[in-house]
Write an enzyme that holds these catalytic residues in place. Sequence first.
Site, PDB file in Angstrom:
ATOM      1  N   CYS A  36      -5.882   9.781  38.784  1.00  0.00           N
ATOM      2  CA  CYS A  36      -5.712   8.659  37.855  1.00  0.00           C
ATOM      3  C   CYS A  36      -6.040   9.087  36.433  1.00  0.00           C
ATOM      4  O   CYS A  36      -5.487   8.547  35.479  1.00  0.00           O
ATOM      5  CB  CYS A  36      -6.576   7.484  38.278  1.00  0.00           C
ATOM      6  SG  CYS A  36      -8.336   7.825  38.327  1.00  0.00           S
ATOM      7  N   HIS A  59     -12.545   5.002  37.701  1.00  0.00           N
ATOM      8  CA  HIS A  59     -11.098   4.867  37.813  1.00  0.00           C
ATOM      9  C   HIS A  59     -10.506   4.733  36.419  1.00  0.00           C
ATOM     10  O   HIS A  59     -11.062   4.056  35.556  1.00  0.00           O
ATOM     11  CB  HIS A  59     -10.757   3.645  38.663  1.00  0.00           C
ATOM     12  CG  HIS A  59      -9.291   3.476  38.906  1.00  0.00           C
ATOM     13  ND1 HIS A  59      -8.533   4.424  39.559  1.00  0.00           N
ATOM     14  CD2 HIS A  59      -8.431   2.469  38.575  1.00  0.00           C
ATOM     15  CE1 HIS A  59      -7.275   3.997  39.629  1.00  0.00           C
ATOM     16  NE2 HIS A  59      -7.193   2.818  39.033  1.00  0.00           N
TER      17      HIS A  59
END
Length: 957
Positions: free
Chosen positions: A256, A869
């Site tokens: 990510c 994230h």
Amino acid sequence: MLCSELGTLCQLQTKSVGFIKKHDFSPRSHIFYQTRFYSNQRSTDRRWYEQWKEFVETGDQNSSSFPGQIDNTELFEDLDSYHLKERLVENEDFVLVPAEAWHKLLAWYGMVDGQPALERKVVDLPSTLKVEVYPVEIFLCLHSNMDNAITAQFSRADRIHSIQRVMCRAFSVPQGSECRLWMKSSDSSCERLRNVHVSVLDACLSTGMTVIMEMRNADGTWPSSRPQIMRNSVEEQDSYRGQPGVCGLTNLGNTCFMNSALQCLSNTPPLTEYFLRSSYLEELNFTNPLGMKGEIAEAYADVIKQMWSGRHYSVVPRIFKTKVGHFASQFLGYQQHDSQELLSFLLDGLHEDLNRVKNKEYIELRDADGRPDQEVAEEAWRNHRRRNDSVIVDTFHGLFKSTLVCPECRKVSVTFDPFCYLSVPLPVSKDRVMEVFFVSLDPNAKPVQHRVVVPKAGKVSDLCAALSEMTSIPASQMVVADVFNHRFYKIYNADESLSCILDRDDIFVYELSVLGEEEQEEEVLLALYLRERSHYRDYGSGSNSYGTSLFGHPLLLNLPRRSCTREALYTLFLQRLARYVQPPDPSEEVEEEEEEEEEGEAAAAAAACKTQTNGISDGNVPSHGKLPWQRRNAANADHGAPSPPERPPRPGEATEEEEEEQKEEAAACSPGSLEGAEQPAKRKTCRKKRKCLFTIQAVNSNGTTERGMGEGGSAVSFSSQPYVAIDWDPDMKKRFYNENEAEKYVKHGSMEVPQQQTTVQLQECIELFTTVETLEEENPWYCPVCKKHQLATKKLDLWSLPEVLIIHLKRFSYTKFSREKLDSIVDFPLRDLDFSGCLLRKNLTNGEPPSRYDLIAVSNHYGGLRDGHYTSYARNKDNGQWYYFDDSKVTYAREEQIVTNAAYLLFYHRQDKIRKPTLPAPSASPAPSAQPANDITSCSNDDAEPGAASCVTMETD
């Protein structure tokens, strides 16, 4: 006159190619002397060349030796293909003449109808110049139709680009199509012809090989490397038409960070349009030793063209990830990384792969030495562009002024340095908020959760002092511990740094009892664990023992050393556990009846107060409304060795009558008895005895390995920090241990006060960037006057700004004292970010760009130091709509959602370069049934918190 000219040609002819001098050959300009072949047959018929030579030498134009038309028939295998015969020898089968001579001969004598001119080039071989008699003959075909191949001849001096032009003409490739070539050898292996500017010779192309051309698909992929379709069928993907650029990136496993950086760069208009126009093809630098031979630029171009084709829901950037890992080993594998580090590598790699400067000259950097800033800045920028000239420099590079001052001699050094992005610090608070649980000495009091403010660089003693103000308990009566999985992960000393404690740790502060002066001399800090024995023996371990599992809330107690007998500890533990452990009513004694047969069974049955060997078994504890340490799902498995038997009576210590009395007393099994387990072997008897709630065992710090009895009959081992465990029989635990009550805790009033979210202005961060600072000891400056390294003061000032300005918010703070992530909200403007007050140059001259910027993209980081994230917000350059990119998922976004405490990288575009959207913005809140097929949904929840799209569920990698 004619005879004289032909004589000159004859002289040229007899010298063959010897007339070609080195200075006549210019490989850079691709100009070659062209030569022709002529027959030199030694037949009695005296062919054209001999006849021409005789004719010229006699000077008689009426002679029968007149050669007639030029005829090279004897040099061809057949007159259909005009393919040259094999193994022709110069001066025996043919002669060479310069192009100038050939043109005159052709004009005077003509040529046999239909014969081609045998034109050959001079090639510059490593050690000599040579006329290329036999050119390279290769097969040409398209990737889409490899059965239909044509044959073509090329000089070894021809560029690969020439082959590409020939193929485009031969196969009627539409103008503007992006093509790439592959070289296929006889063993069927293929290799990319990446650099179309190299020669056929340098590319190692040889006769008989095949060159394959492929054209890029409309969806941005290549036919030879089309990724797997992520939807149900090829037809579904091929038929999809969406907004170009609104495309997700598949998470390959902790990628990510890469996806977030790619989405921000993808939505940087000047860079993306450069690649979509295929401008990079003419600027690929294959020889730059600092570059990646064009491979990073090509891999990035492939991703961008797929994302902006409008034909993909989500792109799988696997090839790009592989290339990045190949050239930057820190990104190998699938670990989580920093998106800013990836962005820094990518911008530098793209720059070097696309650097228009092929040979970097050496430039000596000069100090200002009192010269005007304008002069020094222009010189620095000019020198930078002499070595660095690429689309990355055009788009992202600016200039700042660096001023160093020696603290000793006051020497001032001024330089102007280029930058690709600004890394600006965030204001750092000197305080820290910690949440801890306080465990009182009062056995009926539940643990209390407190929120305290402590110095960020403080010690554990500062934590105790802050908690003391809230509880009125002296800090000297507190001990701090990290509890993990029902055990003590660490017990802290008062002088240890608070930086050792992370925000995610479960910290408990225990109140200690006050001992007398005499008792303090032999004070013991005892760590208490709770364990449950399994119903069944762990025969698999080979120890014939019962397994155990930790549960509940561990305790820390201080007590005199002399109080560490089992009887005293049993009583003390019952008192401290009184809130959730209810002992049986004395009038209702808990008794058990047992039958003893074998020696081992007799010893085990009679030793109700005796310790058991231990293992570990998984214990599931309800997590709802429980203490944080009870919510951790960590299972441990280990098996200890059998505990040593308790010491039997020595001979002479008691008479038979006394021994009989002791046995009767042991049958009663008083809690403090240490000898109750000793029974005669192999005798069958039935007896009733009182059963203890738990037994006590010295253990190691993990509560897994049991230790022997302490000195002097103590239940504690004093070789190190003492740990003991109380082992519960499952039935006894079920009857007398109140698990729900044990897990309860209360919140102090400090927990009810909402934490003030720190908010800073972006302008504050930029001002911090330009603040004077002193260099660290690890990075001193060498003073040319003092002739030694000095901790000089340094100040940075912005001089000129790029078209696209990237601002890196330094949220991750790493020092030798602490590591943390700053979660402050940085209030950054979406429009009209004005740098006029920050630029060192206050008065801009005519023609210089303004200093106002609009936001176009944001890279977000959610989570802490160890995990997290990455996502991104970006504004589509074509329709002006903001989107939220979460790996393969894309959603509409509203402007009020963008400013959050997760913002990490900010991308700003200078207003004078922003192009108005060419497409209308989509509906702000379209109905679900009207959503496009790539699962783009509208975030229409007006109550959603800023920074998190209401339709997005955040997940960590």
